[in-house]
Design a protein around this motif. Sequence first.
Motif, PDB file in Angstrom:
ATOM      1  N   MET A  72       0.838  -1.196   0.000  1.00 44.11           N
ATOM      2  CA  MET A  72       0.000   0.000   0.000  1.00 44.11           C
ATOM      3  C   MET A  72       0.872   1.244   0.000  1.00 44.11           C
ATOM      4  SD  MET A  72      -2.320   1.646   2.969  1.00 44.11           S
ATOM      5  CE  MET A  72      -0.762   2.228   3.630  1.00 44.11           C
ATOM      6  N   ILE A  73       0.481   2.204  -0.802  1.00 46.98           N
ATOM      7  CA  ILE A  73       1.171   3.486  -0.852  1.00 46.98           C
ATOM      8  C   ILE A  73       0.157   4.563  -0.460  1.00 46.98           C
ATOM      9  CG2 ILE A  73       2.576   5.057  -2.244  1.00 46.98           C
ATOM     10  CD1 ILE A  73       2.558   2.698  -4.367  1.00 46.98           C
ATOM     11  N   ALA A  74       0.363   5.187   0.669  1.00 49.26           N
ATOM     12  CA  ALA A  74      -0.544   6.236   1.125  1.00 49.26           C
ATOM     13  C   ALA A  74       0.129   7.598   0.977  1.00 49.26           C
ATOM     14  CB  ALA A  74      -0.952   5.998   2.574  1.00 49.26           C
ATOM     15  N   ALA A  75      -0.398   8.379   0.062  1.00 46.53           N
ATOM     16  CA  ALA A  75       0.101   9.737  -0.141  1.00 46.53           C
ATOM     17  C   ALA A  75      -1.064  10.718  -0.018  1.00 46.53           C
ATOM     18  CB  ALA A  75       0.763   9.858  -1.509  1.00 46.53           C
ATOM     19  N   PRO A  76      -1.699  10.771   1.161  1.00 46.61           N
ATOM     20  CA  PRO A  76      -2.858  11.653   1.329  1.00 46.61           C
ATOM     21  C   PRO A  76      -2.519  13.133   1.130  1.00 46.61           C
ATOM     22  CG  PRO A  76      -2.076  10.839   3.447  1.00 46.61           C
ATOM     23  CD  PRO A  76      -1.354  10.058   2.404  1.00 46.61           C
ATOM     24  N   LYS A  77      -1.263  13.482   1.340  1.00 51.06           N
ATOM     25  CA  LYS A  77      -0.837  14.866   1.090  1.00 51.06           C
ATOM     26  C   LYS A  77      -1.106  15.263  -0.356  1.00 51.06           C
ATOM     27  CE  LYS A  77       3.320  17.781   1.183  1.00 51.06           C
ATOM     28  NZ  LYS A  77       4.769  17.828   1.538  1.00 51.06           N
ATOM     29  N   TYR A  78      -1.028  14.276  -1.247  1.00 50.78           N
ATOM     30  CA  TYR A  78      -1.229  14.525  -2.672  1.00 50.78           C
ATOM     31  C   TYR A  78      -2.570  13.973  -3.170  1.00 50.78           C
ATOM     32  CZ  TYR A  78       3.682  15.675  -2.360  1.00 50.78           C
ATOM     33  OH  TYR A  78       4.871  16.252  -1.990  1.00 50.78           O
ATOM     34  N   GLY A  79      -3.382  13.466  -2.249  1.00 51.69           N
ATOM     35  CA  GLY A  79      -4.738  13.092  -2.611  1.00 51.69           C
ATOM     36  C   GLY A  79      -4.954  11.668  -3.070  1.00 51.69           C
ATOM     37  N   PHE A  80      -4.013  10.761  -2.789  1.00 48.22           N
ATOM     38  CA  PHE A  80      -4.257   9.391  -3.231  1.00 48.22           C
ATOM     39  C   PHE A  80      -3.675   8.349  -2.276  1.00 48.22           C
ATOM     40  CE2 PHE A  80      -0.172  10.394  -5.349  1.00 48.22           C
ATOM     41  CZ  PHE A  80       0.581   9.258  -5.059  1.00 48.22           C
ATOM     42  N   TYR A 112      -8.483  12.523   0.301  1.00 48.36           N
ATOM     43  CA  TYR A 112      -7.806  11.685  -0.690  1.00 48.36           C
ATOM     44  C   TYR A 112      -8.752  10.611  -1.218  1.00 48.36           C
ATOM     45  CZ  TYR A 112      -7.439   8.673   3.434  1.00 48.36           C
ATOM     46  OH  TYR A 112      -7.730   7.924   4.553  1.00 48.36           O
ATOM     47  N   GLU A 113      -8.371  10.020  -2.340  1.00 48.64           N
ATOM     48  CA  GLU A 113      -9.126   8.927  -2.936  1.00 48.64           C
ATOM     49  C   GLU A 113      -8.272   7.650  -2.900  1.00 48.64           C
ATOM     50  OE1 GLU A 113     -11.747   9.833  -6.522  1.00 48.64           O
ATOM     51  OE2 GLU A 113     -10.204  11.388  -6.683  1.00 48.64           O
ATOM     52  N   THR A 114      -8.930   6.528  -2.726  1.00 47.04           N
ATOM     53  CA  THR A 114      -8.234   5.243  -2.819  1.00 47.04           C
ATOM     54  C   THR A 114      -8.390   4.709  -4.247  1.00 47.04           C
ATOM     55  OG1 THR A 114     -10.238   4.092  -2.060  1.00 47.04           O
ATOM     56  CG2 THR A 114      -8.553   4.631  -0.395  1.00 47.04           C
ATOM     57  N   CYS A 115      -7.361   3.992  -4.701  1.00 48.65           N
ATOM     58  CA  CYS A 115      -7.445   3.387  -6.028  1.00 48.65           C
ATOM     59  C   CYS A 115      -6.774   2.020  -6.002  1.00 48.65           C
ATOM     60  CB  CYS A 115      -6.818   4.283  -7.095  1.00 48.65           C
ATOM     61  SG  CYS A 115      -5.004   4.295  -7.108  1.00 48.65           S
ATOM     62  N   ALA A 116      -7.100   1.218  -6.996  1.00 46.89           N
ATOM     63  CA  ALA A 116      -6.505  -0.113  -7.118  1.00 46.89           C
ATOM     64  C   ALA A 116      -6.611  -0.568  -8.564  1.00 46.89           C
ATOM     65  CB  ALA A 116      -7.214  -1.109  -6.193  1.00 46.89           C
ATOM     66  N   LEU A 117      -5.784  -1.544  -8.910  1.00 47.74           N
ATOM     67  CA  LEU A 117      -5.796  -2.144 -10.236  1.00 47.74           C
ATOM     68  C   LEU A 117      -6.310  -3.572 -10.137  1.00 47.74           C
ATOM     69  CD1 LEU A 117      -2.336  -0.717 -10.949  1.00 47.74           C
ATOM     70  CD2 LEU A 117      -4.108  -0.495 -12.677  1.00 47.74           C
ATOM     71  N   VAL A 118      -7.123  -3.978 -11.100  1.00 44.08           N
ATOM     72  CA  VAL A 118      -7.604  -5.358 -11.157  1.00 44.08           C
ATOM     73  C   VAL A 118      -7.265  -5.934 -12.527  1.00 44.08           C
ATOM     74  CG1 VAL A 118      -9.411  -5.130  -9.427  1.00 44.08           C
ATOM     75  CG2 VAL A 118      -9.918  -4.581 -11.818  1.00 44.08           C
ATOM     76  N   ARG A 119      -7.090  -7.237 -12.557  1.00 42.15           N
ATOM     77  CA  ARG A 119      -6.543  -7.903 -13.742  1.00 42.15           C
ATOM     78  C   ARG A 119      -7.505  -8.983 -14.253  1.00 42.15           C
ATOM     79  NH1 ARG A 119      -0.190  -9.582 -13.443  1.00 42.15           N
ATOM     80  NH2 ARG A 119       0.125 -10.274 -15.602  1.00 42.15           N
TER      81      ARG A 119
END
Length: 206
Positions: free
Chosen positions: A1-9, A66-73
């Motif tokens: 997990m990469i949390a960068a709430p400072k930049y909104g994601f 911030y928004e959460t995002c993910a990739l699915v395959r």
Amino acid sequence: MIAAPKYGFVVLAVPKSGSTALEAAFARHAQLVTSGPHSLKHVGAEGFERDIAPLLDQHGYARADYETCALVRDPVSWMSSWWRYRSRPGIVGTSTYTGDMSFDEFVGRVAAGEIELPSQSSYVNRADGTPGVDRLYRYEDLDECLAWLRACLGPKKARKTELRQRNVSPDRAHETSAATRDLVEQTYAADLALHRDVATGRLAGD
């Protein structure tokens, strides 16, 4: 997990969906990175909302910031990546090694419950089956996800986010029969539906 709430994601790391490469590219801009163990690196949507979001809030980053995002395959591609990854020489002789079995056998054993492989949807959905992340992208459309993440950072910082392949599975060719594809799609029907929904834009942000 990469949390960068400072930049909104926040990027939730669905296994075998490019998460290690994303971590290498964006970790320098993150306020929190969970590289291990597996339960932290690959924390799911519900675990994030329960455990990590309150922690970020305590440090001044409200969930609305911030928004959460993910990739699915595609499920077949995803299972193929697992099969190849578990055939690497470094784990010969372990219970997870797949170098001594065909892809068809691997799929059959997963479908029979002999090999445990948690679904992608279990990471990104809530317990009731609804999406638990704000943005979903297909692994095949990684460039779209990258464009959004880089836009969040701004042009100056985005220039330093080169994406390189990491944690690459061994190259191992195989043919996927119609029967094997059908079995994968039956076993991971929720993942297949999720992937198709994202492809149609129903869940993929704006």
